[in-house]
Design an enzyme around this catalytic site. Structure first.
Site, PDB file in Angstrom:
ATOM      1  N   HIS A   1      -3.202   7.659   6.650  1.00  0.00           N
ATOM      2  CA  HIS A   1      -2.201   8.555   6.049  1.00  0.00           C
ATOM      3  C   HIS A   1      -2.841   9.825   5.497  1.00  0.00           C
ATOM      4  O   HIS A   1      -2.256  10.905   5.567  1.00  0.00           O
ATOM      5  CB  HIS A   1      -1.490   7.858   4.879  1.00  0.00           C
ATOM      6  CG  HIS A   1      -0.239   7.112   5.271  1.00  0.00           C
ATOM      7  ND1 HIS A   1       0.834   7.737   5.860  1.00  0.00           N
ATOM      8  CD2 HIS A   1       0.104   5.813   5.142  1.00  0.00           C
ATOM      9  CE1 HIS A   1       1.792   6.829   6.075  1.00  0.00           C
ATOM     10  NE2 HIS A   1       1.367   5.657   5.652  1.00  0.00           N
TER      11      HIS A   1
ATOM     12  N   CYS B   1       5.572   0.283   7.278  1.00  0.00           N
ATOM     13  CA  CYS B   1       5.147   1.460   6.519  1.00  0.00           C
ATOM     14  C   CYS B   1       6.334   1.894   5.675  1.00  0.00           C
ATOM     15  O   CYS B   1       7.453   1.973   6.185  1.00  0.00           O
ATOM     16  CB  CYS B   1       4.749   2.577   7.490  1.00  0.00           C
ATOM     17  SG  CYS B   1       4.284   4.107   6.656  1.00  0.00           S
ATOM     18  N   LEU B   2       6.105   2.164   4.395  1.00  0.00           N
ATOM     19  CA  LEU B   2       7.220   2.531   3.506  1.00  0.00           C
ATOM     20  C   LEU B   2       7.888   3.838   3.935  1.00  0.00           C
ATOM     21  O   LEU B   2       9.025   4.092   3.555  1.00  0.00           O
ATOM     22  CB  LEU B   2       6.753   2.607   2.051  1.00  0.00           C
ATOM     23  CG  LEU B   2       6.336   1.253   1.445  1.00  0.00           C
ATOM     24  CD1 LEU B   2       5.808   1.444   0.030  1.00  0.00           C
ATOM     25  CD2 LEU B   2       7.488   0.260   1.454  1.00  0.00           C
TER      26      LEU B   2
ATOM     27  N   GLU C   1      -3.723   3.044   5.202  1.00  0.00           N
ATOM     28  CA  GLU C   1      -3.568   4.055   4.141  1.00  0.00           C
ATOM     29  C   GLU C   1      -4.558   5.211   4.311  1.00  0.00           C
ATOM     30  O   GLU C   1      -4.212   6.366   4.043  1.00  0.00           O
ATOM     31  CB  GLU C   1      -3.707   3.425   2.752  1.00  0.00           C
ATOM     32  CG  GLU C   1      -2.728   2.291   2.438  1.00  0.00           C
ATOM     33  CD  GLU C   1      -1.263   2.641   2.668  1.00  0.00           C
ATOM     34  OE1 GLU C   1      -0.899   3.820   2.580  1.00  0.00           O
ATOM     35  OE2 GLU C   1      -0.486   1.714   2.958  1.00  0.00           O
TER      36      GLU C   1
ATOM     37  N   GLY D   1       0.835  -1.191   0.000  1.00  0.00           N
ATOM     38  CA  GLY D   1       0.000   0.000   0.000  1.00  0.00           C
ATOM     39  C   GLY D   1       0.873   1.246   0.000  1.00  0.00           C
ATOM     40  O   GLY D   1       1.975   1.235   0.553  1.00  0.00           O
TER      41      GLY D   1
HETATM   42 ZN   LIG Z   1       2.249   3.845   5.827  1.00  0.00          ZN
END
Ligand SMILES: [Zn+2]
Length: 169
Positions: free
Chosen positions: A138, A92-93, A135, A45
């Site tokens: 975010h 989380c990226l 997401e 995601g």
């Molecule tokens: Zn994230």
């Protein structure tokens, strides 16, 4: 085109994102670039603020490219209802190398628009439900570390501060 992923510490990640108002070529290109960036990372995601764009959209593919039906872009998403709970490790990226246990709903029913501006509803379970919750957070400037106890949150922040100081973040 692969985009640069913004890491924790950048103020865009804690800002509430603006709704998408135009469903045009630019939006389609952004979505395509976000999928490319997410697959390359790799991740399941990616939300627009994570590539430095404060707009309400995210991309998701819980099959990591194996099932085209699971490759979904969510524009202006809304969570309509949630059910149950699941506890599991989450990454989380924007927090490379950091995995923490987060409690999320087991089932999420959400509504969003696709890139053509057509509205759809999705009934998601397990990983997909976790991903939609993460997401959508975010887009409101909420990060997964906000789900931790204040003490654990401080420990993670201290760890990141150290990484920033030594140029490894
Ligand atoms: Zn994230």
């Amino acid at each position: 085109m692969k985009l640069r992923i913004v890491k924790y510490g950048d103020p865009i990640l804690t800002k509430k994102a603006e709704p998408v108002t135009e469903f045009n070529e630019e939006l389609k290109q952004l979505v395509a670039d976000m999928f490319e960036t997410m697959y390359a990372a790799p991740g399941v995601g990616l939300a627009a603020p994570q590539v430095g764009i404060s707009k309400r959209l995210f991309v998701m593919d819980c099959s990591s490219g194996k099932d085209p039906k699971q490759k979904i872009a969510f524009i202006n998403p809304e969570i309509l209802s949630t059910e149950g709970e699941q506890i599991g490790d989450e990454g989380c990226l924007s927090f490379p190398g950091i995995y923490i246990e987060v409690r999320r709903p087991k089932r999420v029913i959400a509504r969003a628009f696709d890139v053509e501006g057509k509205q759809f509803t999705i009934d998601a379970m397990d990983l997909a439900a976790r991903c939609i919750a993460h997401e959508t957070d975010h887009l409101d400037g909420e990060l997964f570390i906000n789900h931790l106890s204040p003490l654990k949150k401080e420990l993670i922040k201290a760890r990141i501060k150290k990484l920033i100081k030594t140029g490894r973040w």
